[in-house]
Enzyme design. Sequence first.
Site, short mmCIF file in Angstrom:
data_model
loop_
_atom_site.label_atom_id
_atom_site.label_comp_id
_atom_site.label_asym_id
_atom_site.label_seq_id
_atom_site.Cartn_x
_atom_site.Cartn_y
_atom_site.Cartn_z
CE LYS A 111 -4.19 -1.97 1.90
NZ LYS A 111 -5.15 -2.03 3.01
CE LYS A 192 -5.67 -7.74 -1.51
NZ LYS A 192 -5.58 -7.55 -0.13
CE LYS A 195 -13.80 -3.72 1.63
NZ LYS A 195 -12.62 -3.88 2.48
P1 TYM Z 1 -10.75 -6.25 4.30
O1 TYM Z 1 -11.77 -5.21 4.64
O2 TYM Z 1 -9.76 -5.90 3.26
O3 TYM Z 1 -11.47 -7.59 3.83
C1 TYM Z 1 -12.47 -8.25 4.61
C2 TYM Z 1 -12.27 -9.75 4.50
O4 TYM Z 1 -12.31 -10.15 3.12
C3 TYM Z 1 -11.15 -10.93 2.81
N1 TYM Z 1 -10.76 -10.66 1.41
C4 TYM Z 1 -10.58 -11.60 0.49
N2 TYM Z 1 -10.69 -12.94 0.55
C5 TYM Z 1 -10.46 -13.62 -0.61
N3 TYM Z 1 -10.11 -13.03 -1.78
C6 TYM Z 1 -9.97 -11.69 -1.87
N4 TYM Z 1 -9.64 -11.11 -3.02
C7 TYM Z 1 -10.21 -10.91 -0.70
N5 TYM Z 1 -10.17 -9.58 -0.44
C8 TYM Z 1 -10.51 -9.45 0.86
C9 TYM Z 1 -10.09 -10.43 3.77
O5 TYM Z 1 -9.06 -11.40 3.95
C10 TYM Z 1 -10.89 -10.20 5.03
O6 TYM Z 1 -11.05 -11.40 5.75
N6 TYM Z 1 -7.48 -5.91 8.08
C11 TYM Z 1 -8.76 -6.47 7.67
C12 TYM Z 1 -9.91 -6.03 8.54
C13 TYM Z 1 -9.73 -6.27 10.01
C14 TYM Z 1 -9.86 -7.52 10.68
C15 TYM Z 1 -9.69 -7.22 12.06
C16 TYM Z 1 -10.05 -8.82 10.25
C17 TYM Z 1 -9.52 -5.32 10.95
N7 TYM Z 1 -9.50 -5.89 12.19
C18 TYM Z 1 -9.75 -8.22 13.03
C19 TYM Z 1 -10.10 -9.83 11.22
C20 TYM Z 1 -9.94 -9.52 12.59
C21 TYM Z 1 -9.06 -6.00 6.25
O7 TYM Z 1 -8.56 -5.01 5.79
O8 TYM Z 1 -10.02 -6.75 5.62
#
Ligand code: TYM
Length: 332
Positions: A111, A192, A195
Amino acid sequence: MARVLSGVQPSGDLHLGNYLGAFRYWVADQHDHDALFCVVDLHAMTLDYDPALLATRTLETAESLLAVGLDPEVCTLFVQSHVPEHPRLTWLLECTATFGELRRMTQFKDKGGEQETVRAALFTYPVLMAADILLYEAERVPVGEDQRQHLELARDVAIRFNHRYGQTFVVPEAAVPKVAARVMDLQEPTRKMSKSVSSPLGTVLVLDPPEEIDRKVRKAVTDTETEVHYDPLSKPGVSNLLELLGAATGGDPAELADRYVNYGQLKADVTEALTELLRPARERFAELHADRGYVESVLAQGAAKARALAGPTLDRAMRGAGLLAPPGGFSA
Ligand code: TYM
């Protein structure tokens, strides 16, 4: 019941990667776990964002989670900034994690972490994520593959804190799915689905209408061959489509490949499977979106439940770290 926690950033429209890599497991887990799910709005501030949109996106993310099947009768859904224990515990954990550990985080590098203008909070982001998890003594954290390294850090920080200050935190385990843990962009299948970065054509949104799903899948990049095989390295586009089909229908991507003699039929079946998979969420979202009062009441209830759990953990951690407790304790 084992405790589960996971979170999603309200940083844009939720997509198929979020759904297949995470949300569908959250929906399943809520029935046989003590499950908490969090819209992590504080995390969404670590990159450039529009303050005029953050609150709306937070609410719509919650609506989407209810639309895909989270049931507030059986799980706890809340907004991270409504529970002030998160940033408070983060400080203690920032005094536990090291600079070297954070510098090694690949998501930070991806990032733009090396740029001077990057926000300091992007660097410490995984520590806030560790606080999200450790506050609730979560044993299991269902996430996609891209979060595995952050989970390792949360574990290391918990173990170090416990060692230094006495038993305080449960050490969490990542639960990463076997299929579709890393859904790829339909236009750039070596990257991947996300968003923020990809072209809109490469990302199927949870709320896309059927004609959009059809358009995006039809235009999905494949390769110049014609035979359908599952081989993510040499055929990333086709393999991604097979993974999507496998995840949506419960089949194995390599076995599914044998059923197809051309890409056209594969794409038609992927479109149909995704349309059916996402249809209920789209319909339910429209109802929820029209009932803001209901969603706000779910989030208020969720925050109250989350605070009741987070407070005692924060208090224990603050006292353990040697801070002078105020009358009534740290969580009063
Ligand atoms: P975030 O908001 O990017 O994504 C939410 C969840 O979706 C999964 N994900 C994917 N899985 C498969 N293929 C993809 N292309 C893909 N893109 C996203 C992510 O792995 C995630 O599970 N840091 C985290 C949010 C967070 C969090 C936490 C998660 C903050 N605190 C505590 C678990 C526990 C994030 O940015 O997810």
